[in-house]
Motif scaffolding. Structure first.
Motif, PDB file in Angstrom:
ATOM      1  N   ALA A   1      -5.929   5.885   2.394  1.00 45.15           N
ATOM      2  CA  ALA A   1      -6.272   6.390   3.724  1.00 45.15           C
ATOM      3  C   ALA A   1      -5.952   5.364   4.800  1.00 45.15           C
ATOM      4  O   ALA A   1      -5.457   5.710   5.876  1.00 45.15           O
ATOM      5  CB  ALA A   1      -7.752   6.767   3.759  1.00 45.15           C
ATOM      6  N   ARG A   2      -6.225   4.067   4.505  1.00 44.41           N
ATOM      7  CA  ARG A   2      -5.912   3.021   5.488  1.00 44.41           C
ATOM      8  C   ARG A   2      -4.415   2.918   5.725  1.00 44.41           C
ATOM      9  O   ARG A   2      -3.955   2.772   6.858  1.00 44.41           O
ATOM     10  CB  ARG A   2      -6.479   1.681   5.013  1.00 44.41           C
ATOM     11  N   ARG A   3      -3.637   2.986   4.610  1.00 43.35           N
ATOM     12  CA  ARG A   3      -2.179   2.904   4.768  1.00 43.35           C
ATOM     13  C   ARG A   3      -1.646   4.088   5.550  1.00 43.35           C
ATOM     14  O   ARG A   3      -0.773   3.947   6.409  1.00 43.35           O
ATOM     15  CB  ARG A   3      -1.506   2.824   3.397  1.00 43.35           C
TER      16      ARG A   3
ATOM     17  N   VAL B   1      -2.490  10.868   1.695  1.00 44.92           N
ATOM     18  CA  VAL B   1      -3.665  10.531   0.890  1.00 44.92           C
ATOM     19  C   VAL B   1      -3.686  11.353  -0.389  1.00 44.92           C
ATOM     20  O   VAL B   1      -4.002  10.862  -1.464  1.00 44.92           O
ATOM     21  CB  VAL B   1      -4.962  10.759   1.712  1.00 44.92           C
TER      22      VAL B   1
ATOM     23  N   ARG C   1      -9.510   4.874  -0.547  1.00 41.24           N
ATOM     24  CA  ARG C   1      -9.727   4.218   0.732  1.00 41.24           C
ATOM     25  C   ARG C   1      -8.486   3.447   1.174  1.00 41.24           C
ATOM     26  O   ARG C   1      -8.115   3.457   2.355  1.00 41.24           O
ATOM     27  CB  ARG C   1     -10.924   3.281   0.641  1.00 41.24           C
ATOM     28  N   ALA C   2      -7.834   2.767   0.213  1.00 44.52           N
ATOM     29  CA  ALA C   2      -6.615   2.026   0.535  1.00 44.52           C
ATOM     30  C   ALA C   2      -5.515   2.976   0.982  1.00 44.52           C
ATOM     31  O   ALA C   2      -4.768   2.681   1.928  1.00 44.52           O
ATOM     32  CB  ALA C   2      -6.162   1.203  -0.664  1.00 44.52           C
TER      33      ALA C   2
ATOM     34  N   SER D   1      -3.260   5.857   7.720  1.00 42.68           N
ATOM     35  CA  SER D   1      -3.679   5.740   9.113  1.00 42.68           C
ATOM     36  C   SER D   1      -2.801   4.747   9.859  1.00 42.68           C
ATOM     37  O   SER D   1      -2.411   4.978  11.004  1.00 42.68           O
ATOM     38  CB  SER D   1      -5.140   5.297   9.162  1.00 42.68           C
ATOM     39  N   THR D   2      -2.475   3.630   9.183  1.00 46.51           N
ATOM     40  CA  THR D   2      -1.592   2.632   9.799  1.00 46.51           C
ATOM     41  C   THR D   2      -0.212   3.213  10.055  1.00 46.51           C
ATOM     42  O   THR D   2       0.385   3.007  11.116  1.00 46.51           O
ATOM     43  CB  THR D   2      -1.483   1.392   8.894  1.00 46.51           C
TER      44      THR D   2
ATOM     45  N   GLU E   1      -0.298   5.501  13.080  1.00 49.00           N
ATOM     46  CA  GLU E   1      -0.310   4.792  14.359  1.00 49.00           C
ATOM     47  C   GLU E   1       1.048   4.187  14.676  1.00 49.00           C
ATOM     48  O   GLU E   1       1.495   4.166  15.828  1.00 49.00           O
ATOM     49  CB  GLU E   1      -1.376   3.703  14.339  1.00 49.00           C
TER      50      GLU E   1
ATOM     51  N   ASP F   1     -11.752   2.997  -4.384  1.00 54.42           N
ATOM     52  CA  ASP F   1     -11.008   1.964  -3.661  1.00 54.42           C
ATOM     53  C   ASP F   1      -9.566   2.384  -3.413  1.00 54.42           C
ATOM     54  O   ASP F   1      -8.990   2.106  -2.352  1.00 54.42           O
ATOM     55  CB  ASP F   1     -11.049   0.649  -4.430  1.00 54.42           C
TER      56      ASP F   1
END
Length: 508
Positions: free
Chosen positions: A480-482, A501, A477-478, A484-485, A488, A474
């Motif tokens: 990686a999401r941060r 990451v 994954r968190a 990615s955000t 962007e 988890d």
């Protein structure tokens, strides 16, 4: 916070534009000096402001006083069944066969039933009101046990004691996880939980003293006086809960906290990312049950909790070996004192290192030794005594609950349900498992019981490894999401995302 900083100064430029010669080079801020208390208590004490340290002193005095005294009395009242049983109650109530096991199971059923409802009730009812009512109630029913004359009455009173005791532990765990930060929680939960084995140990000393000094006074047997004395101690602690417990940071009105301290407490909660209470409805239960956290934390804790089941039969073995009533009550207190020391040790080490997983896993591995001795039942009497004394060195309950508190911190209701479910399901299994594996007719070797608890330790180790795998997954994954955000929003390159990451993984 609280750090000393040195402000760099640069002389004003000369009017003719020449480079000044008295420029002062910027200096690195001096890190705050670690205090002695930072090594023995909270590792970030030196970073806290005087106001925050004052707030913590008040919270420690109030919450830990109520928590430790209440939990001490809970285990004193819970453990007095064993003390009374080996001190004459068996003969007076004609308890033969498996009645002793049934009495424990009746208590456990009642205790398990109210675990989840209790933590949900205190989302709406102030915890200090609810816990005061419940604690005074169990004190009253403890008194009542002094007058019982049949096993049927014993079952009824044990059920009521279990029902009223059921709220205290999960509610206090929830409150401790709400008020304290990651560097503070485990050791305080450990100190709170340490009072459980101390209460059990004190029950042995107290029963020995009661038996020697009050047995026969006013025509009452010593084991009856034990329940009277316990009741006299429990009710005042319940009343004190009303005045000292501060409820939660979101709605506290504690008389000893100033408005500034209440605001600071709320700021600490927000800084830790702890969610505020929200609505309790069907969607909440679906949200909780759709996460791996409920399933794995409950499974892992049930396996761990049931693996501790071998500690309640030391006195029965001593009785079979011909030890005196005093010895049957006093010698098993060694198990409680050793496990109490271990609770604190694992909690402090967990806070000091910042690792929950390590100090859940290591105690389980260490306890394979005493559990193995009992499972294979050594013929060496001294080795058996060593095993009984050290069988609960894996008592890292404080760290396990702190781990769950932190993993579920971003969802208040999930945190409440997971914590209460861990304890509730463990007691639900404990209501029937001892009947199967520790029937009184197999005493004192319990050839089904001790091999089973040994196997449960091994199963608990695998469950803990599974929890850690999911926690790490988890986090990645968190991260990686941060990343990615951020990519962007800020135009980070793919390589920068990968580095972000990796940095997150290195923290694990």
């Amino acid at each position: 916070m609280g750090a000393d900083t040195t402000v760099s100064a640069t002389a004003a430029p000369a009017e003719d534009g020449a480079v000044p010669t008295n420029t002062v080079a910027p200096t690195t801020p001096t890190p705050p000096r670690r205090s002695f208390r930072s090594f023995i208590w909270d590792t970030d004490t030196h970073l806290k402001t005087p106001e925050e340290r004052r707030l913590l002193r008040k919270l420690d005095f109030a919450i830990l006083s109520v928590g430790c005294l209440g939990f001490f009395m809970k285990y004193l009242d819970q453990g007095n069944l064993a003390n009374a049983y080996v001190s004459g109650m068996q003969e007076d109530l004609k308890m033969y066969g498996n009645q002793y096991t049934y009495a424990g199971s009746v208590y456990t059923v009642a205790y398990a039933v109210m675990q989840i409802p209790s933590t949900l009730i205190i989302q709406r009812v102030p915890p200090r009101l609810w816990l005061t009512f419940m604690e005074v109630g169990w004190g009253v029913w403890t008194f009542a046990q002094a007058g019982m004359h049949t096993t049927g009455e014993l079952y009824a009173f044990r059920f009521l004691v279990g029902l009223f005791e059921s709220s205290f532990f999960p509610a206090m765990l929830y409150l401790l996880g709400t008020w304290y930060t990651k560097t503070e929680t485990a050791k305080r939960v450990a100190l709170f939980h340490m009072t459980a084995p101390l209460g059990t140990a004190f029950g042995g000393y107290m029963q020995a003293a009661v038996y020697n000094n009050l047995n026969g006074v006013h025509g009452l047997a010593g084991w009856r006086w034990l329940y009277i004395v316990c009741g006299c101690m429990t009710v005042p602690v319940g009343i004190a809960t009303y005045f000292l417990l501060p409820d939660t940071p979101f709605r506290t009105k504690a008389w000893y906290l100033t408005e500034a301290e209440r605001a600071l407490a709320l700021e600490r909660v927000n800084r830790e990312g702890k969610a505020a209470p929200s609505s309790i409805n069907l969607a909440m239960f679906k949200r909780v049950l759709s996460s791996w956290k409920w399933y794995l934390f409950v499974l892992g804790y049930v396996l761990y909790g049931e693996s501790c089941g071998g500690n309640g039969y030391f006195g029965i073995w001593l009785k079979a070996e011909g030890y005196s009533v005093d010895d049957r009550n006093l010698i098993p207190t060694g198990t409680s004192l050793i496990s109490g020391a271990c609770v604190v040790l694992w909690g402090f080490l967990s806070d000091y290192t910042g690792s929950r997983f390590t100090f859940v896993l290591v105690p389980l591995i260490l306890t394979l030794i005493p559990n193995g001795i009992l499972a294979f039942w050594s013929s060496n009497k001294h080795l058996l005594e060593f095993a009984f004394l050290t069988v609960n060195i894996q008592l890292m309950t404080a760290v396990f609950y702190t781990w769950a508190n932190e993993v579920c911190a971003d969802d208040n209701e999930q945190r409440a349900v997971v914590i209460s479910s861990m304890n509730g399901f463990q007691y639900a299994v404990a209501a029937w498992l001892p009947i199967l594996i520790f029937p009184q007719t197999t005493a004192p070797t319990f050839r089904r019981g001790f091999p089973t608890t040994f196997g449960l330790v091994i199963a608990a180790i695998f469950a803990v490894l599974a929890i850690q795998f999911m926690v790490v997954r988890d986090r990645r994954r968190a991260a990686a999401r941060r990343a990615s955000t951020d990519s962007e929003a800020g135009g980070l390159s793919r390589e920068q995302v990968i580095v972000s990451v990796k940095d997150e993984k290195s923290v694990e």
